[in-house]
Write a protein that holds these residues in place. Structure first.
Motif, PDB file in Angstrom:
ATOM      1  N   GLU A  83      59.973 -27.912  26.728  1.00  0.00           N
ATOM      2  CA  GLU A  83      61.263 -28.068  26.054  1.00  0.00           C
ATOM      3  C   GLU A  83      61.192 -29.074  24.910  1.00  0.00           C
ATOM      4  O   GLU A  83      61.951 -29.001  23.943  1.00  0.00           O
ATOM      5  N   GLU A  84      60.292 -30.035  25.037  1.00  0.00           N
ATOM      6  CA  GLU A  84      60.143 -31.098  24.034  1.00  0.00           C
ATOM      7  C   GLU A  84      58.967 -30.843  23.092  1.00  0.00           C
ATOM      8  O   GLU A  84      58.571 -31.722  22.328  1.00  0.00           O
ATOM      9  N   GLY A  85      58.387 -29.626  23.178  1.00  0.00           N
ATOM     10  CA  GLY A  85      57.254 -29.297  22.325  1.00  0.00           C
ATOM     11  C   GLY A  85      55.954 -29.937  22.764  1.00  0.00           C
ATOM     12  O   GLY A  85      55.031 -30.111  21.957  1.00  0.00           O
ATOM     13  N   LYS A 103      55.990 -38.908  22.149  1.00  0.00           N
ATOM     14  CA  LYS A 103      56.491 -38.688  20.792  1.00  0.00           C
ATOM     15  C   LYS A 103      56.232 -39.902  19.908  1.00  0.00           C
ATOM     16  O   LYS A 103      55.853 -39.762  18.734  1.00  0.00           O
ATOM     17  N   ALA A 104      56.402 -41.083  20.464  1.00  0.00           N
ATOM     18  CA  ALA A 104      56.163 -42.299  19.684  1.00  0.00           C
ATOM     19  C   ALA A 104      54.697 -42.416  19.283  1.00  0.00           C
ATOM     20  O   ALA A 104      54.373 -42.916  18.198  1.00  0.00           O
ATOM     21  N   LEU A 105      53.805 -41.935  20.150  1.00  0.00           N
ATOM     22  CA  LEU A 105      52.359 -42.021  19.896  1.00  0.00           C
ATOM     23  C   LEU A 105      51.818 -40.818  19.137  1.00  0.00           C
ATOM     24  O   LEU A 105      50.673 -40.820  18.697  1.00  0.00           O
ATOM     25  N   LEU A 130      55.370 -27.465  39.696  1.00  0.00           N
ATOM     26  CA  LEU A 130      54.610 -27.419  38.450  1.00  0.00           C
ATOM     27  C   LEU A 130      55.318 -26.595  37.386  1.00  0.00           C
ATOM     28  O   LEU A 130      55.272 -26.932  36.191  1.00  0.00           O
ATOM     29  N   ARG A 131      55.972 -25.520  37.788  1.00  0.00           N
ATOM     30  CA  ARG A 131      56.743 -24.739  36.816  1.00  0.00           C
ATOM     31  C   ARG A 131      57.797 -25.613  36.148  1.00  0.00           C
ATOM     32  O   ARG A 131      57.957 -25.575  34.919  1.00  0.00           O
ATOM     33  N   ARG A 132      58.488 -26.397  36.936  1.00  0.00           N
ATOM     34  CA  ARG A 132      59.546 -27.247  36.375  1.00  0.00           C
ATOM     35  C   ARG A 132      58.966 -28.339  35.485  1.00  0.00           C
ATOM     36  O   ARG A 132      59.531 -28.673  34.440  1.00  0.00           O
ATOM     37  N   VAL A 133      57.826 -28.890  35.889  1.00  0.00           N
ATOM     38  CA  VAL A 133      57.186 -29.938  35.083  1.00  0.00           C
ATOM     39  C   VAL A 133      56.721 -29.367  33.742  1.00  0.00           C
ATOM     40  O   VAL A 133      56.992 -29.939  32.674  1.00  0.00           O
ATOM     41  N   VAL A 134      56.010 -28.244  33.785  1.00  0.00           N
ATOM     42  CA  VAL A 134      55.503 -27.623  32.553  1.00  0.00           C
ATOM     43  C   VAL A 134      56.661 -27.251  31.630  1.00  0.00           C
ATOM     44  O   VAL A 134      56.607 -27.484  30.416  1.00  0.00           O
ATOM     45  N   ASP A 135      57.721 -26.690  32.201  1.00  0.00           N
ATOM     46  CA  ASP A 135      58.879 -26.300  31.404  1.00  0.00           C
ATOM     47  C   ASP A 135      59.558 -27.501  30.753  1.00  0.00           C
ATOM     48  O   ASP A 135      59.998 -27.424  29.600  1.00  0.00           O
ATOM     49  N   LYS A 143      50.486 -34.647  21.918  1.00  0.00           N
ATOM     50  CA  LYS A 143      51.118 -33.466  22.504  1.00  0.00           C
ATOM     51  C   LYS A 143      50.695 -33.203  23.942  1.00  0.00           C
ATOM     52  O   LYS A 143      51.341 -32.433  24.650  1.00  0.00           O
ATOM     53  N   HIS A 144      49.612 -33.818  24.392  1.00  0.00           N
ATOM     54  CA  HIS A 144      49.027 -33.481  25.687  1.00  0.00           C
ATOM     55  C   HIS A 144      49.222 -34.587  26.722  1.00  0.00           C
ATOM     56  O   HIS A 144      49.101 -35.770  26.407  1.00  0.00           O
ATOM     57  N   ILE A 145      49.500 -34.159  27.960  1.00  0.00           N
ATOM     58  CA  ILE A 145      49.612 -35.104  29.067  1.00  0.00           C
ATOM     59  C   ILE A 145      48.957 -34.494  30.297  1.00  0.00           C
ATOM     60  O   ILE A 145      49.141 -33.311  30.603  1.00  0.00           O
TER      61      ILE A 145
END
Length: 300
Positions: free
Chosen positions: A136-138, A95-97, A127-132, A100-102
């Motif tokens: 959640e943070e857009g 968010k500071a940078l 992976l489901r939990r990571v993606v979700d 949107k992609h990681i």
């Protein structure tokens, strides 16, 4: 319009050198992975603030973070505590940078097991939990086909896409050509980069460009032995893939990851600071020429 960026930690360790490389090429973005050998998600807060300040001062943007979340250095047999810690550090930094992609992966291949015994449901659940969590943070988690479950062959990546809602892909041009195809019987042949790309094309949100040739299976490493070369000179089908991306309207980034003077996951391979910088610049210029040729009007 296709845009160029790069893993500038292959040009220099410190952020100042990475920015200098990107500005030398006249580009506006870099892909952040490591600062002085430490992942951007792991560096101390004071160091991160300096990175963010330097980028803002020089008006360089970040297209993505190259994290180590669920990557080839982590085993599905271990708890995912380190991943969660990294995720919670990554979110405010993204968010500071303003990115949107990681990049994420799907854990190291269990080399002592066959392709049907890779604990796929545990991988999918994580992976489901990571993606979700990122969603959640857009934010968007992108899976790269590397030395991980999804990288064993395109059907494994498609399986992850089918089972992990919201997952999108980073496609690496050289990784299939320098990785054994675990969809085929032993001794597994190398994969086809073009075939892998064709199968997953509609799910690609970002592209890493490197090129190379398979040398041999290396049971002592998570990676196969490979010879990395200039873009378009190996088996990564770089020109063919980039041409197809252009023709099909891809508007994302191509991120150069040369692996010529330094291989990020192989500390035994290194070069002088100037050689690293120079090879990164040359790689970028060659990619610019490839793009120019692809975009040039075709005469009958």
């Amino acid at each position: 319009m296709i845009k160029l960026t790069g893993f500038a930690d292959e040009a220099a360790n410190e952020i100042e050198g990475q920015i200098r490389a990107i500005k030398t090429l006249g580009w506006s973005h870099l892909e952040l992975r490591a600062i002085n050998g430490q992942n951007i998600t792991d560096i101390p807060e004071a160091d991160f603030e300096n990175v963010a300040e330097q980028l803002e001062t020089h008006q360089i943007k970040v297209n993505a973070l190259g994290s180590t979340i669920c990557n080839w250095g982590k085993s599905i047999l271990e708890p995912m505590d380190r991943d969660w810690e990294e995720i919670e550090r990554a979110i405010p930094r993204m968010k500071a940078l303003g990115t949107k992609h990681i990049r994420i992966m799907s854990y190291a291949v269990l080399r002592d097991r066959d392709a049907r015994d890779q604990m796929v449901e545990e991988r999918v659940d994580r992976l489901r939990r990571v993606v979700d969590r990122f969603a959640e943070e857009g934010l968007q988690a992108l899976h790269e086909n590397c030395a991980n479950y999804g990288g064993m062959g395109w059907p494994f990546t498609m399986e992850l896409l089918e089972k992990v809602p919201g997952l999108k892909l980073i496609f690496d041009t050289a990784n299939p050509a320098t990785t054994l195809d675990r969809t085929k019987p032993a001794p597994h042949p190398p994969q086809s980069s073009w075939e892998f790309y064709q199968q997953v094309r509609e799910h690609i949100a970002h592209v890493h460009v490197k090129d190379g040739r398979f040398l041999r299976d290396n049971p002592e490493s998570v990676f196969e032995d490979a010879d990395y070369v200039w873009p378009g000179e190996g088996d990564g089908e770089v020109v063919k893939i980039v041409s197809d991306l252009h023709q099909t309207g891809y508007e994302g980034f191509l991120s150069i990851e040369p692996h010529l003077s330094v291989v990020f996951h192989d500390e035994s391979l290194s070069a002088s600071d100037q050689a690293r910088f120079d090879s990164f610049i040359e790689y970028g210029k060659r990619m610019e020429r490839i793009l120019e040729q692809i975009k040039a009007p075709q005469t009958p």
